[in-house]
Design a protein around this motif. Sequence first.
Motif, mmCIF file in Angstrom:
data_model
loop_
_atom_site.group_PDB
_atom_site.id
_atom_site.type_symbol
_atom_site.label_atom_id
_atom_site.label_comp_id
_atom_site.label_asym_id
_atom_site.label_seq_id
_atom_site.Cartn_x
_atom_site.Cartn_y
_atom_site.Cartn_z
ATOM 1 N N GLU A 88 -9.583 -19.005 3.823
ATOM 2 C CA GLU A 88 -9.706 -17.821 2.952
ATOM 3 C C GLU A 88 -10.581 -18.071 1.726
ATOM 4 O OE1 GLU A 88 -6.880 -19.200 4.145
ATOM 5 O OE2 GLU A 88 -5.246 -19.093 2.667
ATOM 6 N N ASP A 89 -11.026 -19.311 1.524
ATOM 7 C CA ASP A 89 -11.992 -19.596 0.457
ATOM 8 C C ASP A 89 -13.422 -19.265 0.888
ATOM 9 O OD1 ASP A 89 -10.097 -22.548 -0.282
ATOM 10 O OD2 ASP A 89 -10.081 -20.655 -1.389
ATOM 11 N N THR A 90 -13.594 -18.925 2.152
ATOM 12 C CA THR A 90 -14.920 -18.575 2.651
ATOM 13 C C THR A 90 -15.465 -17.364 1.915
ATOM 14 O OG1 THR A 90 -14.503 -19.480 4.849
ATOM 15 C CG2 THR A 90 -16.208 -17.787 4.680
ATOM 16 N N ALA A 91 -16.652 -17.517 1.325
ATOM 17 C CA ALA A 91 -17.248 -16.444 0.532
ATOM 18 C C ALA A 91 -18.607 -16.907 0.033
ATOM 19 C CB ALA A 91 -16.364 -16.090 -0.675
ATOM 20 N N VAL A 92 -19.348 -15.986 -0.539
ATOM 21 C CA VAL A 92 -20.516 -16.344 -1.319
ATOM 22 C C VAL A 92 -20.041 -16.570 -2.750
ATOM 23 C CG1 VAL A 92 -22.777 -15.634 -2.176
ATOM 24 C CG2 VAL A 92 -22.049 -14.977 0.139
ATOM 25 N N TYR A 93 -20.391 -17.715 -3.305
ATOM 26 C CA TYR A 93 -19.970 -18.072 -4.647
ATOM 27 C C TYR A 93 -21.136 -17.864 -5.619
ATOM 28 C CZ TYR A 93 -15.555 -19.924 -3.003
ATOM 29 O OH TYR A 93 -14.292 -20.043 -2.463
ATOM 30 N N TYR A 94 -20.836 -17.158 -6.690
ATOM 31 C CA TYR A 94 -21.845 -16.830 -7.697
ATOM 32 C C TYR A 94 -21.501 -17.454 -9.037
ATOM 33 C CZ TYR A 94 -23.158 -13.101 -4.432
ATOM 34 O OH TYR A 94 -23.551 -12.385 -3.328
ATOM 35 N N CYS A 95 -22.525 -17.848 -9.723
ATOM 36 C CA CYS A 95 -22.416 -18.365 -11.075
ATOM 37 C C CYS A 95 -22.780 -17.242 -12.050
ATOM 38 C CB CYS A 95 -23.395 -19.530 -11.222
ATOM 39 S SG CYS A 95 -23.649 -20.147 -12.886
ATOM 40 N N LYS A 96 -22.056 -17.151 -13.142
ATOM 41 C CA LYS A 96 -22.323 -16.131 -14.161
ATOM 42 C C LYS A 96 -22.305 -16.774 -15.542
ATOM 43 C CE LYS A 96 -20.450 -11.844 -16.114
ATOM 44 N NZ LYS A 96 -19.303 -10.895 -16.096
ATOM 45 N N LEU A 97 -23.266 -16.368 -16.348
ATOM 46 C CA LEU A 97 -23.316 -16.788 -17.749
ATOM 47 C C LEU A 97 -23.206 -15.550 -18.617
ATOM 48 C CD1 LEU A 97 -23.930 -18.740 -20.120
ATOM 49 C CD2 LEU A 97 -26.363 -18.361 -19.643
ATOM 50 N N THR A 98 -22.253 -15.544 -19.531
ATOM 51 C CA THR A 98 -22.110 -14.460 -20.496
ATOM 52 C C THR A 98 -22.381 -15.029 -21.881
ATOM 53 O OG1 THR A 98 -20.397 -13.427 -19.123
ATOM 54 C CG2 THR A 98 -20.599 -12.665 -21.386
ATOM 55 N N LYS A 99 -23.410 -14.511 -22.534
ATOM 56 C CA LYS A 99 -23.796 -14.994 -23.855
ATOM 57 C C LYS A 99 -23.477 -13.925 -24.903
ATOM 58 C CE LYS A 99 -27.436 -17.474 -24.349
ATOM 59 N NZ LYS A 99 -28.841 -17.959 -24.461
ATOM 60 N N TYR A 100 -23.065 -14.384 -26.057
ATOM 61 C CA TYR A 100 -22.728 -13.492 -27.159
ATOM 62 C C TYR A 100 -23.688 -13.803 -28.310
ATOM 63 C CZ TYR A 100 -18.562 -13.714 -24.251
ATOM 64 O OH TYR A 100 -17.705 -13.711 -23.184
ATOM 65 N N GLU A 101 -24.638 -12.896 -28.530
ATOM 66 C CA GLU A 101 -25.672 -13.142 -29.524
ATOM 67 C C GLU A 101 -25.912 -11.890 -30.347
ATOM 68 O OE1 GLU A 101 -29.156 -14.288 -27.391
ATOM 69 O OE2 GLU A 101 -28.448 -16.323 -26.987
ATOM 70 N N LEU A 102 -25.855 -12.079 -31.663
ATOM 71 C CA LEU A 102 -26.226 -11.008 -32.595
ATOM 72 C C LEU A 102 -25.539 -9.689 -32.226
ATOM 73 C CD1 LEU A 102 -30.047 -11.785 -32.781
ATOM 74 C CD2 LEU A 102 -28.230 -12.510 -34.363
ATOM 75 N N GLY A 103 -24.267 -9.781 -31.899
ATOM 76 C CA GLY A 103 -23.499 -8.580 -31.600
ATOM 77 C C GLY A 103 -23.697 -8.032 -30.201
ATOM 78 N N ARG A 104 -24.513 -8.694 -29.406
ATOM 79 C CA ARG A 104 -24.755 -8.234 -28.041
ATOM 80 C C ARG A 104 -24.070 -9.172 -27.052
ATOM 81 N NH1 ARG A 104 -30.944 -8.315 -27.049
ATOM 82 N NH2 ARG A 104 -30.588 -10.436 -27.837
ATOM 83 N N THR A 105 -23.725 -8.604 -25.898
ATOM 84 C CA THR A 105 -23.207 -9.387 -24.775
ATOM 85 C C THR A 105 -24.235 -9.342 -23.653
ATOM 86 O OG1 THR A 105 -20.904 -8.895 -25.342
ATOM 87 C CG2 THR A 105 -21.357 -9.618 -23.095
ATOM 88 N N LEU A 106 -24.738 -10.501 -23.280
ATOM 89 C CA LEU A 106 -25.771 -10.601 -22.252
ATOM 90 C C LEU A 106 -25.190 -11.312 -21.042
ATOM 91 C CD1 LEU A 106 -28.664 -11.783 -24.601
ATOM 92 C CD2 LEU A 106 -28.187 -9.449 -23.840
ATOM 93 N N GLU A 107 -25.407 -10.774 -19.867
ATOM 94 C CA GLU A 107 -24.857 -11.353 -18.648
ATOM 95 C C GLU A 107 -25.974 -11.729 -17.681
ATOM 96 O OE1 GLU A 107 -20.602 -8.912 -18.545
ATOM 97 O OE2 GLU A 107 -22.168 -8.460 -17.092
ATOM 98 N N TYR A 108 -25.830 -12.902 -17.080
ATOM 99 C CA TYR A 108 -26.789 -13.392 -16.104
ATOM 100 C C TYR A 108 -26.038 -13.886 -14.879
ATOM 101 C CZ TYR A 108 -29.599 -13.482 -20.358
ATOM 102 O OH TYR A 108 -30.226 -13.146 -21.533
ATOM 103 N N TRP A 109 -26.621 -13.649 -13.709
ATOM 104 C CA TRP A 109 -26.016 -14.066 -12.445
ATOM 105 C C TRP A 109 -26.983 -14.927 -11.647
ATOM 106 C CZ3 TRP A 109 -21.058 -12.927 -10.890
ATOM 107 C CH2 TRP A 109 -20.373 -11.923 -11.586
ATOM 108 N N GLY A 110 -26.422 -15.868 -10.902
ATOM 109 C CA GLY A 110 -27.207 -16.602 -9.939
ATOM 110 C C GLY A 110 -27.310 -15.833 -8.639
ATOM 111 N N GLN A 111 -28.029 -16.422 -7.692
ATOM 112 C CA GLN A 111 -28.276 -15.736 -6.422
ATOM 113 C C GLN A 111 -27.156 -15.944 -5.412
ATOM 114 O OE1 GLN A 111 -29.441 -18.677 -7.163
ATOM 115 N NE2 GLN A 111 -29.041 -19.886 -5.323
ATOM 116 N N GLY A 112 -26.271 -16.882 -5.684
ATOM 117 C CA GLY A 112 -25.134 -17.142 -4.816
ATOM 118 C C GLY A 112 -25.379 -18.272 -3.831
ATOM 119 N N THR A 113 -24.297 -18.909 -3.446
ATOM 120 C CA THR A 113 -24.349 -19.955 -2.425
ATOM 121 C C THR A 113 -23.165 -19.756 -1.475
ATOM 122 O OG1 THR A 113 -24.504 -22.355 -2.047
ATOM 123 C CG2 THR A 113 -23.055 -21.642 -3.828
ATOM 124 N N GLN A 114 -23.444 -19.865 -0.193
ATOM 125 C CA GLN A 114 -22.424 -19.580 0.817
ATOM 126 C C GLN A 114 -21.501 -20.781 1.008
ATOM 127 O OE1 GLN A 114 -21.873 -16.676 2.862
ATOM 128 N NE2 GLN A 114 -19.992 -17.813 3.386
#
Length: 119
Positions: A88-114
């Motif tokens: 049940e761990d089978t999935a595409v796994y994604y990395c996410k970075l959430t940055k908090y800068e100057l009052g903004r929240t910026l989100e970035y995602w990787g392309q995923g790995t199976q």
Amino acid sequence: QVQLVESGGGLAQAGGSLRLSCVASRSILGRNTMGWYRQGQGEHRELVASITRNDGINYSDSVKGRFTVSRDNAKNTMYLQMDSLKPEDTAVYYCKLTKYELGRTLEYWGQGTQVTVSS
């Protein structure tokens, strides 16, 4: 802009282990949280584990005690050590970075790995 590249996915047998890596193209110092998410076929994307810059860690109940998240800020890299894998761990796994800068929240995602776990 930050690019995230995951690696380390593949095929494992139930009970086995895999280690995922996520490398960011820019420094991950500063206020941020990194996380691993996964999405199984036909399912919603769900949080697996997250880790703050100061190593505040959170796991989903389904992986607690089996997976370990860590980060190396000097290498701009986050890891996910996955032990005692289950089908049940089978999935595409994604990395996410959430940055908090100057009052903004910026989100970035990787392309995923199976990740595929066979019984």
